[in-house]
Design an enzyme around this catalytic site. Structure first.
Site, short mmCIF file in Angstrom:
data_model
loop_
_atom_site.label_atom_id
_atom_site.label_comp_id
_atom_site.label_asym_id
_atom_site.label_seq_id
_atom_site.Cartn_x
_atom_site.Cartn_y
_atom_site.Cartn_z
N TYR A 53 0.79 -0.91 -0.34
CA TYR A 53 -0.16 -0.18 0.51
C TYR A 53 0.82 1.31 0.51
O TYR A 53 1.87 1.68 0.64
CB TYR A 53 -0.86 -0.76 1.02
CG TYR A 53 -2.22 -0.82 1.57
CD1 TYR A 53 -2.18 -1.74 0.37
CD2 TYR A 53 -2.29 -1.42 2.56
CE1 TYR A 53 -2.98 -2.84 0.64
CE2 TYR A 53 -3.46 -2.06 2.57
CZ TYR A 53 -3.39 -3.08 1.82
OH TYR A 53 -4.58 -3.68 1.65
N SER A 54 0.38 2.04 -0.71
CA SER A 54 -0.64 2.03 -2.39
C SER A 54 0.97 2.00 -3.41
O SER A 54 0.57 3.19 -3.79
CB SER A 54 -0.82 3.78 -2.01
OG SER A 54 -0.29 4.14 -1.14
#
Length: 314
Positions: A53-54
């Site tokens: 992420y991300s």
């Protein structure tokens, strides 16, 4: 806040988890800190993230969410109030569940999170190319080293999860104490058909994701015209715009009206009341939105309301 045990692990969590996928994506660092403070100050404790992420955001490479959480932990001093869950296997920079990758990946996550130990370390997806005994053995070493407290699995099929549990028993290795599957009112069959009987029998904790079906269960999307409200979610929501989906929204509306609540709160409360579910995961991009999500933990649905939602979503 009534905490729930997560499987047979030493971890206990509140009935709603915060999804850290938004950190470094749809919310910046300052807003992330506000959200995390509000979440923990309200008595909730599970923060779920992943090393990848991300990475999907232009200009990002991955690790942004963990980095933001780490900075918040250092600034807030609230490490002892939270359960930190992260994942390994899906990041293109450190893919898979080989022992070498797991050992390297955990070091990166620990550094970004600025912690000595990860509470829940999850296999983000199955890796059939690596024998389960090797993967679980690598996780066992992390627990022995004090770098991880418990392990979990995400996106595993019932057959592979059952096989992993058998391998743990056979070799005396730590078992997956949690499962992270997609599960919500609009998508029930995939989890309920085979995974639910297994996790309930084995007493494995479940932290479900996509709890609001990409926002469909908020009730904001009731027609093709409504899909234009969100360029990022329109495509994901369209598949639910059918007679069954509208039937679910009607049942959510009825329960929400009866309780002076919102469809979002009812959808989450239905998940929280489901036997075997420890905590659904949900994300927010504003403190007001987060307060709506957290309100679900105070909502107690009557048996007939749960039955009506079950019928509408069958």
């Amino acid at each position: 806040m009534q905490l729930r045990p997560l499987g047979h692990s030493p971890l206990s969590i509140a009935p709603l988890a915060f999804g850290g996928n938004v950190f470094g994506w749809s919310v910046d660092e300052a807003r992330s800190f506000e959200l995390l403070d509000a979440f923990v100050d309200a008595g909730f404790n599970l923060i779920d993230t992943a090393d990848m992420y991300s990475s999907w955001v232009p200009g990002n490479r991955g690790g942004e969410s963990e980095t933001i959480i780490g900075k918040w932990l250092k600034k807030s001093g609230k490490r002892e109030q939270v359960v930190i869950a992260t994942k390994v296997a899906k990041w293109s920079e450190q893919p898979g569940l080989s022992p070498v990758n797991i050992q390297q990946a955990v070091e990166g996550s620990l550094k970004r999170l600025q912690v000595d130990c990860i509470d829940l370390y999850q296999a983000h997806e199955d890796d059939a190319s690596v024998p389960l005994a090797e993967t679980l053995g690598a996780f066992a070493r992390l627990i022995e080293q004090g770098k991880v407290r418990a392990i979990g699995a995400s996106n595993y099929s019932a057959d592979r999860l059952a096989e992993a549990l058998a391998v743990s028993r056979e070799h005396g290795l730590p078992r997956y104490e949690s499962l992270q599957p997609e599960y919500h009112l609009a998508g029930r069959v995939g989890y309920e058909a085979a995974l639910e009987p297994l996790v309930r029998r084995e007493e494995i904790g479940v932290i479900s994701y996509y709890s609001l079906a990409s926002g469909f269960l908020s009730g904001k999307y009731r027609s093709e015209a409504d899909l234009a409200k969100s360029a990022s979610r329109g495509g994901a929501v369209r598949k639910y715009l059918n007679p069954r989906g509208l039937q679910i929204l009607a049942a959510l509306d009825a329960a929400a009206e009866a309780h002076g609540a919102t469809p979002v709160q009812v959808a989450l409360a239905w998940l929280m009341a489901r036997p075997g579910i420890t905590a659904p995961i949900a994300s927010a991009t504003s403190v007001a939105q987060l307060h709506e999500l957290m309100g679900a933990a105070q909502l107690s649905l009557a048996p007939d309301e749960i039955a009506a939602l079950d019928r509408a979503s069958a």
